[in-house]
Design an enzyme around this catalytic site. Structure first.
Site, short mmCIF file in Angstrom:
data_model
loop_
_atom_site.label_atom_id
_atom_site.label_comp_id
_atom_site.label_asym_id
_atom_site.label_seq_id
_atom_site.Cartn_x
_atom_site.Cartn_y
_atom_site.Cartn_z
N SER A 129 0.83 -1.20 0.00
CA SER A 129 0.00 0.00 0.00
C SER A 129 0.87 1.25 0.00
O SER A 129 1.97 1.26 0.56
CB SER A 129 -0.86 -0.02 1.27
OG SER A 129 -1.48 1.24 1.46
N TYR A 153 -1.07 -0.63 10.81
CA TYR A 153 -1.42 -1.29 9.55
C TYR A 153 -0.29 -1.12 8.54
O TYR A 153 0.19 -2.09 7.94
CB TYR A 153 -2.73 -0.71 8.99
CG TYR A 153 -2.97 -1.00 7.53
CD1 TYR A 153 -3.21 -2.30 7.09
CD2 TYR A 153 -2.96 0.02 6.57
CE1 TYR A 153 -3.42 -2.58 5.74
CE2 TYR A 153 -3.16 -0.23 5.22
CZ TYR A 153 -3.39 -1.54 4.81
OH TYR A 153 -3.59 -1.80 3.48
N LYS A 157 2.56 -3.84 6.66
CA LYS A 157 2.90 -3.94 5.22
C LYS A 157 4.41 -3.81 5.04
O LYS A 157 5.01 -4.53 4.24
CB LYS A 157 2.17 -2.84 4.43
CG LYS A 157 0.66 -3.01 4.36
CD LYS A 157 0.27 -4.21 3.53
CE LYS A 157 -1.24 -4.36 3.41
NZ LYS A 157 -1.64 -5.65 2.82
P1 NAD Z 1 -10.99 -6.81 1.71
O1 NAD Z 1 -11.13 -6.80 3.18
O2 NAD Z 1 -12.19 -6.57 0.87
O3 NAD Z 1 -10.32 -8.19 1.23
C1 NAD Z 1 -9.45 -8.92 2.04
C2 NAD Z 1 -9.96 -10.35 2.07
O4 NAD Z 1 -9.09 -11.14 2.88
C3 NAD Z 1 -11.36 -10.48 2.67
O5 NAD Z 1 -12.16 -11.24 1.80
C4 NAD Z 1 -11.14 -11.22 4.00
O6 NAD Z 1 -12.22 -12.05 4.34
C5 NAD Z 1 -9.87 -11.99 3.71
N1 NAD Z 1 -9.04 -12.32 4.87
C6 NAD Z 1 -8.64 -11.50 5.88
N2 NAD Z 1 -7.86 -12.17 6.74
C7 NAD Z 1 -7.75 -13.43 6.26
C8 NAD Z 1 -7.06 -14.60 6.69
N3 NAD Z 1 -6.31 -14.61 7.80
N4 NAD Z 1 -7.16 -15.71 5.95
C9 NAD Z 1 -7.91 -15.75 4.81
N5 NAD Z 1 -8.58 -14.66 4.37
C10 NAD Z 1 -8.49 -13.54 5.07
O7 NAD Z 1 -9.84 -5.75 1.34
P2 NAD Z 1 -9.35 -5.21 -0.06
O8 NAD Z 1 -9.68 -3.78 -0.11
O9 NAD Z 1 -9.79 -6.09 -1.15
O10 NAD Z 1 -7.77 -5.30 0.15
C11 NAD Z 1 -7.03 -6.41 -0.32
C12 NAD Z 1 -5.57 -6.20 0.03
O11 NAD Z 1 -5.12 -4.97 -0.55
C13 NAD Z 1 -5.28 -6.09 1.53
O12 NAD Z 1 -4.07 -6.74 1.79
C14 NAD Z 1 -5.14 -4.60 1.75
O13 NAD Z 1 -4.31 -4.30 2.83
C15 NAD Z 1 -4.50 -4.16 0.44
N6 NAD Z 1 -4.76 -2.75 0.13
C16 NAD Z 1 -6.05 -2.30 0.07
C17 NAD Z 1 -6.29 -0.96 -0.19
C18 NAD Z 1 -7.71 -0.43 -0.23
O14 NAD Z 1 -7.89 0.77 -0.13
N7 NAD Z 1 -8.73 -1.25 -0.41
C19 NAD Z 1 -5.22 -0.08 -0.39
C20 NAD Z 1 -3.92 -0.58 -0.34
C21 NAD Z 1 -3.70 -1.93 -0.07
C1 UD1 Z 2 -6.76 5.75 3.88
C2 UD1 Z 2 -5.77 5.16 4.86
C3 UD1 Z 2 -4.62 4.54 4.08
C4 UD1 Z 2 -5.14 3.53 3.07
C5 UD1 Z 2 -6.13 4.25 2.14
C6 UD1 Z 2 -6.72 3.35 1.09
C7 UD1 Z 2 -5.95 6.61 6.86
C8 UD1 Z 2 -5.27 7.63 7.70
N1 UD1 Z 2 -5.29 6.20 5.75
O1 UD1 Z 2 -6.08 6.75 3.21
O2 UD1 Z 2 -3.73 3.91 4.96
O3 UD1 Z 2 -4.06 3.01 2.30
O4 UD1 Z 2 -7.18 4.78 2.95
O5 UD1 Z 2 -7.53 2.38 1.71
O6 UD1 Z 2 -7.03 6.14 7.17
N2 UD1 Z 2 -12.14 12.10 3.49
C9 UD1 Z 2 -13.10 13.02 3.85
N3 UD1 Z 2 -14.25 12.54 4.42
C10 UD1 Z 2 -14.52 11.22 4.59
C11 UD1 Z 2 -13.52 10.29 4.21
C12 UD1 Z 2 -12.35 10.76 3.67
O7 UD1 Z 2 -12.92 14.21 3.70
O8 UD1 Z 2 -15.59 10.85 5.12
C13 UD1 Z 2 -10.91 12.58 2.84
C14 UD1 Z 2 -9.63 12.25 3.57
O9 UD1 Z 2 -9.30 13.26 4.49
C15 UD1 Z 2 -8.64 12.18 2.39
C16 UD1 Z 2 -9.50 11.66 1.23
O10 UD1 Z 2 -10.83 11.95 1.59
O11 UD1 Z 2 -8.17 13.46 2.06
C17 UD1 Z 2 -9.37 10.16 0.98
O12 UD1 Z 2 -9.60 9.48 2.22
P1 UD1 Z 2 -9.60 7.89 2.32
O13 UD1 Z 2 -10.51 7.33 1.30
O14 UD1 Z 2 -9.85 7.53 3.73
O15 UD1 Z 2 -8.12 7.48 1.87
P2 UD1 Z 2 -6.70 7.95 2.47
O16 UD1 Z 2 -6.83 9.06 3.40
O17 UD1 Z 2 -5.81 8.15 1.30
#
Ligand code: NAD
Ligand code: UD1
Length: 341
Positions: A129, A153, A157
């Site tokens: 991430s 978190y 990573k």
């Molecule tokens: P998500 O929660 O929708 O998907 C994660 C999945 O992993 C879920 O289906 C959950 O049930 C499963 N899971 C959790 N722990 C587990 C375990 N111990 N064993 C088996 N399954 C397990 O999240 P996502 O948004 O799809 O994210 C996927 C990956 O991408 C994560 O590693 C997350 O940290 C990373 N990531 C997400 C974002 C984002 O904003 N969504 C941003 C950067 C990185």
């Molecule tokens: C968050 C996480 C980051 C993660 C990313 C994607 C935090 C501090 N960081 O980041 O670790 O990788 O999500 O999952 O939580 N905002 C509003 N109102 C809202 C929600 C968000 O104004 O109700 C603003 C935030 O201040 C930011 C932007 O929208 O400026 C995006 O927010 P968000 O979607 O939470 O993502 P990140 O802040 O980038």
């Protein structure tokens, strides 16, 4: 290629499974459904025209993983690569429950790598991430920017990235790709799969979508006094289908053993909170009321990717716009107001 997708029932995983199958790969999903439902996989099956091979399993369950790898091998289709999505991802929750975050995220990676080692699988693509950059020293952020995560978190990573660097350097043939996602948004254009947060969404776009559909009254904008063009936070919103395609590109172009490939997956362009709200409102054709609220602790002013490595090394570039992501989120939200429930 036969690809094991951990966390494949989740938001990014389910979209990636659709894309992998579309690209001709064989897929097996393991997921413990702790933050997802089997309904997403049923719909993936509907979209791809074939049921998804699924094992309900905690990735920390070593015996379960061993059995899964053995079954695949004895069926004549051994697993050749793993995409590791499974894990916990809520920043606020990780501050309150750090031990659980290290246990699930780092613990899963350790067990998975040990099982892969014994099964002879040496290729892994890991979901990292942009959060590993913490408060970025400059934007756009290149991959060699300092890694300084600001919450548990993000530190899980960074620990897993370090573990995977050591594994890659072990001289035993591992091919490791570390994908650092910026802000994944949007949904499959069919409206059948999308992001299904439980409770109040932490992230901006799902919150905006719930306001637009009438589930919540207004968006609180966390701060309008940042050093950005309109004072609100700027982020790099990447369509989840583009992100899914980035995984297929990473599988197609693994690095040589020895050093991991580290790649930002973003669009390279930032959008402000006000721009997101305005775009969503225009695309959906409904008002999205908002108010200015105090800054959210831990937020940074601007965060967007330098995407030159993705372009040059993976031959991948995000194609979909913020308006596309809003339109697809809106379609998903309207046709599934309660997500998969
Ligand atoms: P998500 O929660 O929708 O998907 C994660 C999945 O992993 C879920 O289906 C959950 O049930 C499963 N899971 C959790 N722990 C587990 C375990 N111990 N064993 C088996 N399954 C397990 O999240 P996502 O948004 O799809 O994210 C996927 C990956 O991408 C994560 O590693 C997350 O940290 C990373 N990531 C997400 C974002 C984002 O904003 N969504 C941003 C950067 C990185
Ligand atoms: C968050 C996480 C980051 C993660 C990313 C994607 C935090 C501090 N960081 O980041 O670790 O990788 O999500 O999952 O939580 N905002 C509003 N109102 C809202 C929600 C968000 O104004 O109700 C603003 C935030 O201040 C930011 C932007 O929208 O400026 C995006 O927010 P968000 O979607 O939470 O993502 P990140 O802040 O980038």
């Amino acid at each position: 290629m036969h690809v094991l997708v951990t966390g494949g029932a989740g938001y990014i995983g389910s979209h990636t499974v659709v894309t992998l199958i579309g690209a001709g790969h064989r897929v097996t999903v393991v997921d413990d459904l702790s933050n997802s439902s089997e309904e997403s996989l049923r719909r993936v099956g509907e979209l791809t025209g074939q049921p998804v091979a699924f094992h309900r399993l905690d990735v920390r369950d070593r015996r379960g993983l061993d059995e899964m790898f053995a079954r695949a091998a004895s069926s004549g289709h051994p697993v050749e690569a793993v995409i590791h999505f499974a894990g916990l991802k809520a920043v606020g929750e990780s501050v309150v429950e750090p031990v659980r975050y290290y246990d699930v995220n780092v613990g899963s990676a350790v067990v998975l790598l040990a099982a892969m080692h014994d099964a002879g699988v040496r290729r892994i693509v890991f979901s990292s991430s942009a959060t590993v950059y913490g408060d970025p020293v400059c934007v756009p952020i290149p991959e060699d920017a300092v890694v300084q995560p600001a919450n548990p978190y993000g530190r899980t990573k960074a620990v897993i990235e370090g573990l995977l660097r050591d594994v890659a350097a072990s001289g035993t043939g591992w091919q490791v790709s570390l994908l650092r996602y910026f802000n994944p948004v949007g949904a499959h254009p069919s409206g059948r799969i999308g992001e299904d947060p439980t409770g109040t969404p932490n992230n901006l776009l799902p919150f905006v979508a719930q306001v637009a559909v009438g589930r919540r009254r207004e968006v609180a904008i966390f701060g309008d006094d940042y050093d950005t063009p309109d004072g609100t936070g700027v982020r790099d919103y990447i369509h989840v289908v583009d992100l899914a395609l980035g995984h297929v590109a990473a599988l197609d172009r693994p690095p040589a053993p020895g050093t991991p490939l580290v790649v930002n997956l973003g669009t390279g362009t930032g959008a402000s909170v006000l721009e997101v709200i305005r775009t969503f409102s225009e695309v959906a054709g409904v008002p999205v009321p908002y108010r200015i609220a105090p800054r959210r602790p831990g937020d940074v002013a601007a965060c967007y990717a330098d995407v030159s490595v993705a372009t040059e090394v993976l031959g991948w570039k995000a194609q979909r716009s913020l308006a596309d992501a809003c339109a697809d989120t809106w379609r998903w939200q309207r046709s599934n107001p309660n997500g998969y429930r």
